[in-house]
Design an enzyme around this catalytic site. Structure first.
Site, PDB file in Angstrom:
ATOM      1  N   SER A  46      -0.675  -6.360  -0.096  1.00  0.00           N
ATOM      2  CA  SER A  46       0.550  -6.432  -0.880  1.00  0.00           C
ATOM      3  C   SER A  46       1.506  -7.515  -0.370  1.00  0.00           C
ATOM      4  O   SER A  46       1.167  -8.683  -0.372  1.00  0.00           O
ATOM      5  CB  SER A  46       1.221  -5.052  -0.897  1.00  0.00           C
ATOM      6  OG  SER A  46       2.214  -4.975  -1.891  1.00  0.00           O
TER       7      SER A  46
ATOM      8  N   LYS B  62      -4.435  -6.445  -2.792  1.00  0.00           N
ATOM      9  CA  LYS B  62      -3.473  -5.705  -3.608  1.00  0.00           C
ATOM     10  C   LYS B  62      -2.306  -6.637  -3.927  1.00  0.00           C
ATOM     11  O   LYS B  62      -1.244  -6.572  -3.325  1.00  0.00           O
ATOM     12  CB  LYS B  62      -2.963  -4.455  -2.899  1.00  0.00           C
ATOM     13  CG  LYS B  62      -1.991  -3.635  -3.738  1.00  0.00           C
ATOM     14  CD  LYS B  62      -1.270  -2.603  -2.903  1.00  0.00           C
ATOM     15  CE  LYS B  62      -0.152  -1.955  -3.711  1.00  0.00           C
ATOM     16  NZ  LYS B  62       0.905  -2.901  -4.111  1.00  0.00           N
TER      17      LYS B  62
ATOM     18  N   GLN C 129       4.889  -2.865  -7.466  1.00  0.00           N
ATOM     19  CA  GLN C 129       5.179  -1.541  -8.001  1.00  0.00           C
ATOM     20  C   GLN C 129       6.699  -1.326  -8.002  1.00  0.00           C
ATOM     21  O   GLN C 129       7.348  -1.454  -6.962  1.00  0.00           O
ATOM     22  CB  GLN C 129       4.511  -0.426  -7.182  1.00  0.00           C
ATOM     23  CG  GLN C 129       3.039  -0.243  -7.476  1.00  0.00           C
ATOM     24  CD  GLN C 129       2.191  -1.407  -7.002  1.00  0.00           C
ATOM     25  OE1 GLN C 129       2.314  -1.843  -5.854  1.00  0.00           O
ATOM     26  NE2 GLN C 129       1.350  -1.938  -7.874  1.00  0.00           N
TER      27      GLN C 129
END
Length: 377
Positions: free
Chosen positions: A277, A302, A306
């Site tokens: 991420s 990833k 979000q």
């Protein structure tokens, strides 16, 4: 040939209910009502509603999830930097509770817990029989000072661990020196990470150093703004990341300011399969802007954002709202970041040394770059 006994629900007139007669907006309520009235076991409305929400989110991607009130509180505590527990980030899966990341120096880390381990039992009770909010309570802030967990590793190895709970301090940044090289370990991007890295750089700049190692191994990401802010500290007038969403008007391209706080000192960055991420965002930004050499393993992949959307009185949902595109136009999600120099983790673990072999490799690389730079001068 096997046969199944089924029953067809009929309306008061004896006619089978047609899907056309059920308004789409009331479909979930209708199903919940039928389950509560007719299912073989008693089921709470809250459990069914949570299952319905998770069902909708699960068909989107693995990172869009519902967070109940207890999970939301822990999420906010971790973003601020401290919480009571054993120091793990978890996700509910079919076979149990998957450990997504383990915080450095936490009780879980000290007990040998690893990412991708599966918790099957807590205090002897099958996690399949425990609600998620109760699992979080048992691992965190209930009255017990320790917790017994049964772990399945690699689908074969079974472990029984007793782990003492404590207040886990999410010290996301640590600075060490080995000879003339500074080592910045970033474990997570929380609300204080930019400040922590800035302070580390100030200490580095007070010394005569040959270069800096940035260790992003097993960093699961965290707050997007912090990952961007830390990347900015090392780049001068460079593209950091593009955020691509479904709505074109919401796309963003983020650039750094005009100051590299390390004044172009050589940087070697350490990555592995647990780098994810926001940490992948940072790795791609420094690699593709030729600001750092990456060594280690390919990252997790990833590359998505979000957004946490609170639901009043119930918790929140984490919803994937954008994808990361690297400065060179590469999609990070499901692809990851490939290191410039690959070193397999198993090769590291098989070596015995007083110093982490990948750290030693990074030290040697920086010293080599330093000699090369002096030669060029």
């Amino acid at each position: 040939m096997p046969m199944f006994l089924v029953s067809c629900k009929k309306d008061e007139k004896g006619l089978t209910l047609s899907a056309d007669l059920i308004n789409t907006d009331s479909l979930i309520k209708e199903v919940i009502s039928e389950i509560q009235n007719n299912y073989a076991d008693e089921v709470t409305k809250e459990k069914l509603e949570t299952g319905a929400i998770n069902g909708m989110l699960s068909i989107l991607d693995e990172h869009s999830v519902y967070i109940n009130k207890d999970e939301f509180r822990i999420y906010n505590d971790s973003a601020r930097g401290a919480f009571l527990g054993i120091g793990i980030e978890i996700k509910q899966i079919r076979d149990g509770i998957e450990i997504q990341s383990v915080i450095d120096n936490s009780p879980a880390a000290n007990a040998g817990v690893k990412s991708s381990d599966i918790i099957t039992h807590i205090n002897g009770e099958d996690v399949a029989n425990i609600r998620m909010k109760d699992i979080i309570k048992k691992l965190g802030n209930d009255s017990l000072k320790s917790v017994n967990v049964s772990i399945l590793r690699n689908n074969t190895e079974k472990l029984e661990l007793k782990i003492k709970k404590s207040v886990v301090q999410l010290q996301s940044v640590k600075l060490n020196f080995i000879d003339d090289i500074g080592i910045i370990k970033i474990s997570y991007f929380n609300e204080r990470t930019v400040l922590g890295v800035t302070q580390a750089i100030k200490k580095i700049n007070k010394k005569v150093v040959s270069g800096v190692i940035i260790d992003l191994r097993n960093n699961p990401g965290g707050i997007l703004e912090q990952a961007v802010g830390v990347s900015d500290l090392f780049l001068s007038n460079k593209k950091i990341i593009e955020l691509k969403s479904r709505n074109i008007d919401e796309n963003q391209t983020i650039f750094s300011d005009d100051t590299d706080l390390l004044n172009e000192l050589p940087i070697v960055m350490l990555i592995n399969s647990g780098t994810a991420s926001g940490a992948e965002l940072m790795a791609s930004a420094l690699k593709e802007n030729k600001r750092a050499i990456l060594i280690g393993e390919k990252t997790y992949g990833k590359g998505s954002l979000q957004t946490v959307i609170p639901i009043p009185g119930r918790g929140a949902i984490k919803l994937t709202t954008a994808y990361f595109v690297s400065p060179n136009g590469n999609v990070i999600n499901q692809n990851g970041i490939v290191p410039d120099i690959e070193i397999k983790q198993e090769n590291i673990e098989n070596q015995k040394a007083n110093i982490d072999p990948i750290i030693q490799r990074a030290l040697d690389l920086i010293h080599g770059l330093s000699v090369l730079n002096e030669t060029e001068k």
